[in-house]
Motif scaffolding. Structure first.
Motif, PDB file in Angstrom:
ATOM      1  N   GLY A   7       0.810  -1.206   0.000  1.00 53.57           N
ATOM      2  CA  GLY A   7       0.000   0.000   0.000  1.00 53.57           C
ATOM      3  C   GLY A   7       0.845   1.258   0.000  1.00 53.57           C
ATOM      4  N   GLY A   8       0.138   2.395   0.044  1.00 53.45           N
ATOM      5  CA  GLY A   8       0.838   3.677   0.100  1.00 53.45           C
ATOM      6  C   GLY A   8       1.077   4.284  -1.271  1.00 53.45           C
ATOM      7  N   ASP A   9       1.414   5.571  -1.260  1.00 60.61           N
ATOM      8  CA  ASP A   9       1.720   6.296  -2.484  1.00 60.61           C
ATOM      9  C   ASP A   9       3.231   6.439  -2.633  1.00 60.61           C
ATOM     10  N   LEU A  10       3.662   7.290  -3.557  1.00 59.92           N
ATOM     11  CA  LEU A  10       5.095   7.418  -3.813  1.00 59.92           C
ATOM     12  C   LEU A  10       5.852   7.962  -2.608  1.00 59.92           C
ATOM     13  N   GLU A  11       5.227   8.880  -1.870  1.00 66.15           N
ATOM     14  CA  GLU A  11       5.890   9.398  -0.669  1.00 66.15           C
ATOM     15  C   GLU A  11       6.089   8.280   0.352  1.00 66.15           C
ATOM     16  N   ALA A  12       5.065   7.439   0.533  1.00 67.42           N
ATOM     17  CA  ALA A  12       5.182   6.313   1.461  1.00 67.42           C
ATOM     18  C   ALA A  12       6.257   5.346   1.001  1.00 67.42           C
ATOM     19  N   HIS A  13       6.357   5.126  -0.317  1.00 68.27           N
ATOM     20  CA  HIS A  13       7.391   4.231  -0.835  1.00 68.27           C
ATOM     21  C   HIS A  13       8.788   4.795  -0.555  1.00 68.27           C
ATOM     22  N   SER A  14       8.928   6.113  -0.650  1.00 65.48           N
ATOM     23  CA  SER A  14      10.219   6.725  -0.329  1.00 65.48           C
ATOM     24  C   SER A  14      10.561   6.527   1.146  1.00 65.48           C
ATOM     25  N   ILE A  15       9.555   6.672   2.019  1.00 63.83           N
ATOM     26  CA  ILE A  15       9.785   6.475   3.457  1.00 63.83           C
ATOM     27  C   ILE A  15      10.189   5.033   3.731  1.00 63.83           C
ATOM     28  N   LEU A  16       9.502   4.079   3.099  1.00 61.19           N
ATOM     29  CA  LEU A  16       9.843   2.660   3.290  1.00 61.19           C
ATOM     30  C   LEU A  16      11.277   2.383   2.857  1.00 61.19           C
ATOM     31  N   GLN A  17      11.680   2.932   1.728  1.00 58.39           N
ATOM     32  CA  GLN A  17      13.036   2.667   1.243  1.00 58.39           C
ATOM     33  C   GLN A  17      14.078   3.334   2.136  1.00 58.39           C
ATOM     34  N   ARG A  18      13.770   4.511   2.668  1.00 55.05           N
ATOM     35  CA  ARG A  18      14.712   5.142   3.592  1.00 55.05           C
ATOM     36  C   ARG A  18      14.790   4.377   4.910  1.00 55.05           C
ATOM     37  N   ALA A  19      13.732   3.651   5.255  1.00 50.49           N
ATOM     38  CA  ALA A  19      13.775   2.812   6.454  1.00 50.49           C
ATOM     39  C   ALA A  19      14.536   1.517   6.214  1.00 50.49           C
ATOM     40  N   GLY A  20      14.794   1.182   4.950  1.00 45.33           N
ATOM     41  CA  GLY A  20      15.577  -0.008   4.639  1.00 45.33           C
ATOM     42  C   GLY A  20      14.881  -1.047   3.798  1.00 45.33           C
ATOM     43  N   PHE A  21      13.608  -0.844   3.445  1.00 44.41           N
ATOM     44  CA  PHE A  21      12.878  -1.808   2.628  1.00 44.41           C
ATOM     45  C   PHE A  21      13.355  -1.761   1.170  1.00 44.41           C
ATOM     46  N   ILE A  22      13.068  -2.849   0.454  1.00 43.97           N
ATOM     47  CA  ILE A  22      13.443  -2.978  -0.955  1.00 43.97           C
ATOM     48  C   ILE A  22      12.174  -3.077  -1.787  1.00 43.97           C
ATOM     49  N   ALA A  23      12.089  -2.281  -2.856  1.00 39.09           N
ATOM     50  CA  ALA A  23      10.905  -2.289  -3.720  1.00 39.09           C
ATOM     51  C   ALA A  23      10.898  -3.536  -4.594  1.00 39.09           C
TER      52      ALA A  23
END
Length: 234
Positions: free
Chosen positions: A24-40
């Motif tokens: 879920g989430g939009d592009l801003e949320a995806h940026s937050i996830l990746q900065r937390a360490g997640f991989i797209a």
């Protein structure tokens, strides 16, 4: 009011694979996830995020809890496993990309070619412009891969140098030429003149307003033909 689905996320361990997944989430949320360490992960019908391979369960839980806190601090609604729930709300700081995006906002408000050229200089300045820094960063990343040790790493380093030499430099050169042309024109933008909010002196009507044209309005897209409709040939 309808639920805005791109403001909602789920972060859970998959019960079958035990993989830590964020959906879920939009592009801003995806940026937050990746900065937390997640991989797209990009699939045909969805994009989701997973934890990096090789994390221990404890490290994965800490990574997920950090992501939950960051997302909630940004106003997202996050459903998660109990192990990831947190009251922490880490402080948010402007990302580097936001300062670059601010150039787009300034360009949308620019009223003449000189102003646009000044803004474009931030991209094209040869010593400390954004594109010069981007090219230098690609070179540093190539050096990093040169000494990393896997058999494929030298190929990755060569690819990064190719991108810097063949693509970034071409974009840099083209935009620098565009900047010089703008700087030479010294002309106002005809659709963005500043509004003085004044009625012309020769206007006799007391109810008159300023003569500035309204901003252009985008035309709505035509509706698609109904299912089964026959398309006319010209």
């Amino acid at each position: 009011m309808p639920r805005t689905t791109d403001r909602f996320l789920d972060i859970r361990r998959d019960p079958h694979s035990d993989e830590l997944i964020a959906r879920g989430g939009d592009l801003e949320a995806h940026s937050i996830l990746q900065r937390a360490g997640f991989i797209a992960v990009f699939r045909l019908h969805e994009t989701y995020h997973r934890a990096p391979a090789g994390l221990t369960q404890g490290d994965g839980s800490r990574l997920a809890a950090d992501a939950v806190g960051r997302l909630r601090a940004a106003g997202y609604h996050v459903d998660c496993d109990a192990a990831f729930d947190t009251e922490a709300r880490p402080a948010r700081y402007p990302a580097l990309g936001a300062s670059v995006s601010h150039l787009a906002e300034r360009l949308r408000e620019a009223t003449d070619t000189a102003e646009a050229a000044d803004i474009l200089t931030e991209l094209t300045a040869p010593h400390d412009g954004i594109l010069a820094g981007f090219e230098e960063t690609l070179g540093a990343l190539a050096e990093f891969f040169d000494g990393l040790g896997d058999a494929s790493d030298p190929h990755t380093a060569r690819r990064l140098r190719y991108l810097a030499d063949e693509y970034v430099r071409v974009i840099h050169s083209d935009l620098a030429h565009t900047r010089e042309r703008l700087a030479d024109r010294r002309a106002p933008h005809p659709g963005r003149r500043a509004c003085a909010e004044r009625v012309p002196d020769h206007e006799p009507e007391r109810s008159a307003v300023c003569a500035c044209l309204p901003p252009p309005r985008a035309l709505p897209a035509p509706a698609p033909p109904p299912v089964g409709a026959t398309r006319l040939r010209r």
